[in-house]
Design a protein around this motif. Sequence first.
Motif, PDB file in Angstrom:
ATOM      1  N   TYR A 151      10.592 -35.138 -42.896  1.00 41.93           N
ATOM      2  CA  TYR A 151       9.937 -35.100 -41.594  1.00 41.93           C
ATOM      3  C   TYR A 151       8.505 -35.591 -41.718  1.00 41.93           C
ATOM      4  O   TYR A 151       7.822 -35.307 -42.712  1.00 41.93           O
ATOM      5  N   CYS A 152       8.042 -36.308 -40.703  1.00 40.34           N
ATOM      6  CA  CYS A 152       6.633 -36.672 -40.602  1.00 40.34           C
ATOM      7  C   CYS A 152       5.929 -35.655 -39.702  1.00 40.34           C
ATOM      8  O   CYS A 152       6.488 -35.234 -38.686  1.00 40.34           O
ATOM      9  N   HIS A 153       4.716 -35.271 -40.102  1.00 40.74           N
ATOM     10  CA  HIS A 153       3.958 -34.280 -39.343  1.00 40.74           C
ATOM     11  C   HIS A 153       2.536 -34.754 -39.110  1.00 40.74           C
ATOM     12  O   HIS A 153       1.947 -35.436 -39.960  1.00 40.74           O
ATOM     13  N   GLU A 154       1.990 -34.368 -37.961  1.00 42.36           N
ATOM     14  CA  GLU A 154       0.639 -34.769 -37.581  1.00 42.36           C
ATOM     15  C   GLU A 154      -0.385 -34.297 -38.603  1.00 42.36           C
ATOM     16  O   GLU A 154      -1.306 -35.018 -38.970  1.00 42.36           O
ATOM     17  N   ASP A 155      -0.218 -33.064 -39.083  1.00 43.69           N
ATOM     18  CA  ASP A 155      -1.099 -32.502 -40.116  1.00 43.69           C
ATOM     19  C   ASP A 155      -0.233 -32.128 -41.310  1.00 43.69           C
ATOM     20  O   ASP A 155       0.265 -31.000 -41.406  1.00 43.69           O
ATOM     21  N   PRO A 156      -0.024 -33.062 -42.236  1.00 47.20           N
ATOM     22  CA  PRO A 156       0.896 -32.793 -43.360  1.00 47.20           C
ATOM     23  C   PRO A 156       0.486 -31.600 -44.218  1.00 47.20           C
ATOM     24  O   PRO A 156       1.354 -30.841 -44.670  1.00 47.20           O
ATOM     25  N   LYS A 157      -0.818 -31.414 -44.444  1.00 46.57           N
ATOM     26  CA  LYS A 157      -1.250 -30.281 -45.263  1.00 46.57           C
ATOM     27  C   LYS A 157      -0.887 -28.954 -44.599  1.00 46.57           C
ATOM     28  O   LYS A 157      -0.408 -28.025 -45.259  1.00 46.57           O
ATOM     29  N   GLU A 158      -1.119 -28.877 -43.305  1.00 41.95           N
ATOM     30  CA  GLU A 158      -0.758 -27.666 -42.567  1.00 41.95           C
ATOM     31  C   GLU A 158       0.752 -27.454 -42.582  1.00 41.95           C
ATOM     32  O   GLU A 158       1.230 -26.317 -42.716  1.00 41.95           O
ATOM     33  N   PHE A 201       5.225 -45.895 -41.115  1.00 43.32           N
ATOM     34  CA  PHE A 201       6.416 -46.743 -41.109  1.00 43.32           C
ATOM     35  C   PHE A 201       7.270 -46.546 -39.855  1.00 43.32           C
ATOM     36  O   PHE A 201       8.496 -46.572 -39.903  1.00 43.32           O
ATOM     37  N   GLY A 202       6.615 -46.286 -38.734  1.00 40.03           N
ATOM     38  CA  GLY A 202       7.331 -46.173 -37.469  1.00 40.03           C
ATOM     39  C   GLY A 202       7.863 -44.799 -37.138  1.00 40.03           C
ATOM     40  O   GLY A 202       8.451 -44.608 -36.069  1.00 40.03           O
ATOM     41  N   THR A 203       7.681 -43.810 -38.038  1.00 43.43           N
ATOM     42  CA  THR A 203       8.121 -42.441 -37.772  1.00 43.43           C
ATOM     43  C   THR A 203       6.928 -41.614 -37.327  1.00 43.43           C
ATOM     44  O   THR A 203       5.939 -41.500 -38.056  1.00 43.43           O
ATOM     45  N   GLY A 204       7.016 -41.034 -36.125  1.00 46.96           N
ATOM     46  CA  GLY A 204       5.905 -40.283 -35.564  1.00 46.96           C
ATOM     47  C   GLY A 204       5.924 -38.823 -35.952  1.00 46.96           C
ATOM     48  O   GLY A 204       6.858 -38.327 -36.600  1.00 46.96           O
TER      49      GLY A 204
END
Length: 292
Positions: A151-158, A201-204
Amino acid sequence: MAAVTKLAYMGFNVVNFEDWHTILFDILGLEQRADSPQGRTQIRYDEYHHRFTFIDSDQDSVAFVGWEVDSIDQFNEMYAHLADQGIGVELASDAEKQDRMVLELMKFKGPDNVPYEICFSPFHDNQPYTPSCPRFGGFNTGDLGLGHILYCHEDPKEAVEFYRNALGMKISDYIHWDEAKATFMHCNPRHHSIAVCNPCFGTGAGELNHFMLQADDIDDVGRAYDRVEQLNVPLILTLGKHTNDKMTSFYMITPAGFAIEYGYGGEEIHDYDNWDIELYNAPKIWGHNLVE
C-alpha cells in the motif's frame, strides 16, 4: 503484544468480473466457487472456503483486506488493543461473518482509510481445492497466509508505526530507489505480509499497488509467464528477482489498475533476533524491467 498472524483474504468491488477471467483462471488457475452468492464471486486457491471476493459494483476498488489471528483469545486481545489505541474498531454483523466465512470478525480503518478487518477461524472447505486447469500446482499459503500486499500512504512513517503498534508487524528491511521509499514488514516467517511506500509510480495515498501470490513450483511461474505472452495480458514488470526477499516473479496489471505479483521462492524469516535489517538501493537483482 497483540498481533495479527497472517494475511487472510481480500475483497474487491468490480465493474465487470468477466474482465478478470483471463488473469484469474487462464494465468493463475484459481478456482471459482459455483455456490458464490448472487452479486459476488468467491475464489479459492487453497483449503480455505475462499480467499477472494469480487463484488458487482459501479466502481473498481478494494472493498476490504482481512488479517487473521490464531485463537479467540488473540481475537479478543486485538479488539481491546485497537480500542485502547482509539482506533474505531467494531464487531461485524452475522451477515458479514457469513460473507467472509469466518467465525469471528472485526472491522476498522487503517491509514488513509484502508478498509481492514481481522478474523478468527476462517472456514476450511471439506472439498479439496481444484485448479481451473489440471496442470496447475499449488500455492505457498498455510501458516504464511495469503501472500503479501503493498500500500502507498500519504505519511509512510506514520503508517509504518500504525502497522507496528496496532497490528504488531515487525520490520524486515527497506528499499529506496528512484522516487520510491518502501518499508517491508512481516507477521510470520514470510519475508513480508505488507509493504508500505510513499505515493509513487501512479499509485496514490491509500491505494493498493499490488498483491502477491506465491507458487509452490517455479515451473508454474514460468508456464504462467508463457501464457501471459500468448494471451497478451498486460505487464507492469517483466520476470525478475528481488533484492530483499529473493522472490522470482512478474507483475500483471489488473482491470482495476493495481498489479498482481506472481512468484516463487521468497525468503523466510525464522530467527528475527538474528535477522539483519538492511537498506537496499534497488528492488531487483535482475529482470523486473518496467513495461512502457
